[in-house]
Design a protein around this motif. Structure first.
Motif, PDB file in Angstrom:
ATOM      1  N   LYS A 253       0.822  -1.207   0.000  1.00 27.90           N
ATOM      2  CA  LYS A 253       0.000   0.000   0.000  1.00 27.90           C
ATOM      3  C   LYS A 253       0.868   1.275   0.000  1.00 27.90           C
ATOM      4  O   LYS A 253       0.467   2.306  -0.470  1.00 27.90           O
ATOM      5  CB  LYS A 253      -0.951   0.035   1.190  1.00 27.90           C
TER       6      LYS A 253
ATOM      7  N   GLU B 208       1.840   2.003  -3.783  1.00 29.15           N
ATOM      8  CA  GLU B 208       0.799   2.089  -4.776  1.00 29.15           C
ATOM      9  C   GLU B 208       0.725   3.505  -5.344  1.00 29.15           C
ATOM     10  O   GLU B 208       0.859   4.494  -4.631  1.00 29.15           O
ATOM     11  CB  GLU B 208      -0.558   1.736  -4.172  1.00 29.15           C
ATOM     12  N   THR B 209       0.504   3.585  -6.601  1.00 32.34           N
ATOM     13  CA  THR B 209       0.273   4.865  -7.266  1.00 32.34           C
ATOM     14  C   THR B 209      -1.014   4.768  -8.041  1.00 32.34           C
ATOM     15  O   THR B 209      -1.291   3.730  -8.641  1.00 32.34           O
ATOM     16  CB  THR B 209       1.430   5.218  -8.215  1.00 32.34           C
ATOM     17  N   TYR B 210      -1.811   5.834  -8.013  1.00 32.32           N
ATOM     18  CA  TYR B 210      -3.096   5.821  -8.702  1.00 32.32           C
ATOM     19  C   TYR B 210      -3.060   6.860  -9.818  1.00 32.32           C
ATOM     20  O   TYR B 210      -2.622   7.990  -9.620  1.00 32.32           O
ATOM     21  CB  TYR B 210      -4.227   6.149  -7.739  1.00 32.32           C
TER      22      TYR B 210
END
Length: 137
Positions: A130, A133-135
């Motif tokens: 987590k 993570e990249t969005y």
């Protein structure tokens, strides 16, 4: 195909050694020059026409016996003795190393086990995936 040929040859060589060292006798009974019976493993049967010896010394029979028993002896080879005291040191070393390497050919080696089975996985304190993570928006 090669294994079958090897087994056939080894079996035939074993029979050659067996029959070359085996000795036996063949008994034959002739009656009047004609072969009446032959036997290998038991006594030969006679035709019943053998002449018996006279009971007294004054009596003699002028006729000769027409039956002949003949025995043929087939001797096997008996010079297959192995003398261990005549083996040199180099031959002893060769035999010992050959036997040791031949025996080790048939040992089963189990390399199917994995090295991480003995260890437990580490405890999860934080969920590291987590943090990375990249969005895309």
């Amino acid at each position: 195909m090669n294994k079958v040929f090897h087994k056939i040859m080894s079996l035939s060589m074993a029979f050659v050694v067996l029959f070359s060292t085996m000795s036996f006798t063949i008994d034959m009974h002739y009656c009047g020059g004609t072969l009446m019976d032959t036997a290998i493993f038991h006594k030969v049967e006679t035709c019943g026409m053998e002449m018996e010896n006279p009971l007294t010394e004054g009596c003699s029979i002028a006729k000769t016996n027409c039956c002949i028993d003949e025995q043929v002896v087939l001797d096997g080879q008996d010079e297959l003795q192995f003398h261990v005291d005549k083996i040199s040191f180099e031959q002893q070393v060769f035999i010992a190393s050959f036997v040791y390497s031949y025996i080790n050919l048939f040992e089963s080696v189990d390399n199917n086990g994995s090295s991480f089975e003995e260890y437990e996985p580490p405890l999860v304190i934080k969920q590291i995936f987590k943090f990375d993570e990249t969005y895309l928006i």
